[in-house]
Write an enzyme that holds these catalytic residues in place. Structure first.
Site, PDB file in Angstrom:
ATOM      1  N   LYS A   1       0.843  -1.201   0.000  1.00  0.00           N
ATOM      2  CA  LYS A   1       0.000   0.000   0.000  1.00  0.00           C
ATOM      3  C   LYS A   1       0.875   1.246   0.000  1.00  0.00           C
ATOM      4  O   LYS A   1       1.817   1.352   0.778  1.00  0.00           O
ATOM      5  CB  LYS A   1      -0.900   0.008   1.239  1.00  0.00           C
ATOM      6  CG  LYS A   1      -1.732   1.281   1.431  1.00  0.00           C
ATOM      7  CD  LYS A   1      -2.863   1.385   0.432  1.00  0.00           C
ATOM      8  CE  LYS A   1      -3.621   2.703   0.519  1.00  0.00           C
ATOM      9  NZ  LYS A   1      -4.664   2.727   1.524  1.00  0.00           N
TER      10      LYS A   1
ATOM     11  N   ASP B   1     -13.556   0.953   2.281  1.00  0.00           N
ATOM     12  CA  ASP B   1     -12.723   1.927   3.010  1.00  0.00           C
ATOM     13  C   ASP B   1     -13.294   2.120   4.422  1.00  0.00           C
ATOM     14  O   ASP B   1     -13.416   3.260   4.904  1.00  0.00           O
ATOM     15  CB  ASP B   1     -12.623   3.265   2.264  1.00  0.00           C
ATOM     16  CG  ASP B   1     -11.490   4.139   2.795  1.00  0.00           C
ATOM     17  OD1 ASP B   1     -10.722   3.661   3.656  1.00  0.00           O
ATOM     18  OD2 ASP B   1     -11.380   5.289   2.351  1.00  0.00           O
TER      19      ASP B   1
ATOM     20  N   HIS C   1     -13.488   5.686  13.556  1.00  0.00           N
ATOM     21  CA  HIS C   1     -12.927   6.578  14.574  1.00  0.00           C
ATOM     22  C   HIS C   1     -13.989   6.699  15.663  1.00  0.00           C
ATOM     23  O   HIS C   1     -15.146   6.343  15.432  1.00  0.00           O
ATOM     24  CB  HIS C   1     -12.658   7.965  13.979  1.00  0.00           C
ATOM     25  CG  HIS C   1     -11.715   7.951  12.814  1.00  0.00           C
ATOM     26  ND1 HIS C   1     -10.359   7.796  12.960  1.00  0.00           N
ATOM     27  CD2 HIS C   1     -11.941   8.038  11.472  1.00  0.00           C
ATOM     28  CE1 HIS C   1      -9.786   7.815  11.769  1.00  0.00           C
ATOM     29  NE2 HIS C   1     -10.729   7.942  10.839  1.00  0.00           N
TER      30      HIS C   1
HETATM   31  C1  NCD Z   1      -8.670   6.422   6.197  1.00  0.00           C
HETATM   32  C2  NCD Z   1      -8.393   6.099   7.670  1.00  0.00           C
HETATM   33  O1  NCD Z   1      -9.109   6.649   8.547  1.00  0.00           O
HETATM   34  O2  NCD Z   1      -7.509   5.292   7.965  1.00  0.00           O
HETATM   35  N1  NCD Z   1      -9.483   7.595   6.111  1.00  0.00           N
HETATM   36  C3  NCD Z   1     -10.215   8.008   5.048  1.00  0.00           C
HETATM   37  O3  NCD Z   1     -10.724   9.130   5.113  1.00  0.00           O
HETATM   38  N2  NCD Z   1     -10.406   7.272   3.988  1.00  0.00           N
HETATM   39  C4  NCD Z   1      -7.388   6.557   5.448  1.00  0.00           C
HETATM   40  C5  NCD Z   1      -7.527   6.485   3.934  1.00  0.00           C
HETATM   41  O4  NCD Z   1      -7.989   5.496   3.380  1.00  0.00           O
HETATM   42  O5  NCD Z   1      -7.139   7.426   3.261  1.00  0.00           O
HETATM   43 ZN    ZN Z   2      -8.602   3.721   3.360  1.00  0.00          ZN
HETATM   44 ZN    ZN Z   3      -7.074   6.305   1.318  1.00  0.00          ZN
END
Ligand code: NCD
Ligand code: ZN
Ligand code: ZN
Length: 433
Positions: free
Chosen positions: A146, A306, A310
């Site tokens: 990655k 994705d 959080h």
């Molecule tokens: C991802 C993360 O929180 O790890 N956040 C996001 O906004 N997509 C990181 C990423 O995939 O860029």
């Molecule tokens: Zn990501």
């Molecule tokens: Zn990303």
């Protein structure tokens, strides 16, 4: 141990599936079930749709020092609830998966997983030796490399073009796919200075589309010269689709679309605020349309969630401090099934994008298709069930979503991994048929 799944609605029609030792050993039209002989267990699927389990090549499981955001148990429960049977974990964890030592720490944590998994090794400006050391062992749990070309969320970056070329060479040598977050740091910095706003409604302007377009152009150009396989993560703009179309030949260039870049645009931010803060940003309606077209004309290869959890407290901070990303494992398939019901997506296409293609691109053996000899990774779907997405009931620790409250038609009823319905709060996660 043998199990029959009776009355499964496959693309080919109503069928019975015989499973032994986690693998599919026979598939027969339903009326011929008696020819299977004696079996230990029969589960009646009652005519519900059965599709190959989703293979999600883009998941941020977190755990380790960020287990308060998500861990392997909660992420994999979220996966099961969403019909996802394989997840590939991203390297931007704490510690980062950028050397063998840290990979081994992650390997230990991942033993908690209830679904199949693989790991990406993160590239940095100085860890080619570490990448080589890992790839040299030819371990089956490595999905690929990655690369982040810009800072997104606690990630290492590759900002030197020569290093990027060396990473591509390495990937070619070991026949591994390089997954790339293509926003370019240099341009991000430029736009940030030019537009000193501090407002989620400007996220798309600040993390300007040019950052992603130029980075995508760069990696397409370099990979064409070097001849390695690249997989462009979360494509978000119509310009990138045009570029990918131009460079896509010889099975070297792959690209991923997320449900949020497909179905949402920046207009949702008025309503959801920082919950919808994500990188690359949500774009425009015109981009949504181009991504749909890419899905339907074969430019887009996969759908990845994705999944980026959080805590809600982190997301509720002011714009600049709030981290980007939100959970996606539990909404992806529901949203796509709803699109099938709306007539916007063919069921065969959904299966191709969520399962057949990721298995092929990342060379997963015996997964990604319902066929004799493959592992029984299956999602059982009630295509007619109406359902309201309720983020507060997510298995993920991140119980929010820009899709919260949306009504969909189509629901995941059961998920099988290697032929087993895993025994975690079964009635809650899988529902009953
Ligand atoms: C991802 C993360 O929180 O790890 N956040 C996001 O906004 N997509 C990181 C990423 O995939 O860029
Ligand atoms: Zn990501
Ligand atoms: Zn990303």
């Amino acid at each position: 141990m043998s199990v029959i799944l009776k009355n499964c609605l496959l693309i080919e029609g109503l069928s019975n599936i015989l499973i032994e030792e986690g693998k599919i050993v026979d598939i027969k039209p339903s009326e011929q079930s008696e020819t299977f002989g004696t079996v230990n267990e029969t589960i009646d699927i009652k005519g519900n749709l059965v599709i190959p389990g989703v293979i999600d090549a883009h998941v941020h499981v977190r755990d380790l020092q960020q287990a308060y955001k998500e861990d392997w148990e909660t992420a994999s429960m979220a996966a099961l609830a969403g019909g996802v049977t394989t997840i590939f974990d991203m390297p931007n964890t704490l510690p980062a998966t950028i050397n063998l030592k840290n990979l081994n720490i992650k390997r230990k944590a991942a033993e908690m997983s209830l679904v199949n998994y693989k790991f990406f090794i993160g590239a940095t400006n100085s860890n080619q030796k570490d990448i080589e050391e890992i790839l040299d062992k030819n371990a089956p749990d490595i999905a690929g490399i990655k690369v982040f070309l810009a800072g997104s969320v606690s990630n290492e970056t590759v900002t030197d073009e020569d290093i990027l070329k060396q990473v591509f060479e390495l990937a070619k040598q070991y026949d591994k796919v390089v997954v790339i977050h293509t926003e370019l740091q240099e341009l991000l910095d430029k736009w940030q200075q030019r537009l000193p706003y501090n407002n989620i409604l400007k996220h798309n302007a600040i993390r300007n589309r040019q950052c992603a377009i130029k980075g995508t152009e760069l990696v397409l150009r370099l990979s064409e010269v070097i001849g390695n396989k690249i997989y462009i993560a979360h494509v978000s703009t119509f310009e990138e689709i045009e570029l990918i179309k131009k460079y896509k030949c010889n099975n070297q260039v792959f690209c991923e679309v997320t449900p949020h870049h497909l179905l949402l645009n920046e207009s949702i931010l008025e309503k959801v605020g920082n919950i919808g803060k994500v990188n690359p940003p949500l774009r425009s309606e015109k981009d949504n349309a181009a991504l749909w077209q890419a899905i339907n004309n074969g430019i887009a290869d996969t759908i990845g969630t994705d999944h980026a959890p959080h805590t809600i407290e982190e997301k509720q901070q002011e714009y600049e401090k709030a981290p980007s990303g939100f959970p996606g494992l539990e909404t992806c398939l529901l949203l796509l099934l709803n699109e099938v019901n709306e007539g916007n997506l063919k069921l065969e296409k959904l299966i191709e994008l969520t399962s057949n293609n990721p298995a092929k691109i990342f060379q997963l053996e015996k997964r990604g298709e319902i066929k004799v000899g493959n592992f029984a990774d299956l999602s059982v779907i009630d295509l007619n069930k109406k359902w309201k997405i309720n983020a507060s009931a997510f298995r993920s620790k991140a119980k929010y979503s820009p899709f919260d409250g949306i009504e969909v038609k189509g629901k995941v009823m059961m998920t099988f991994v290697d032929g087993k319905i895993l025994d975690v709060s079964k009635e809650v996660i899988y529902g009953t048929i």
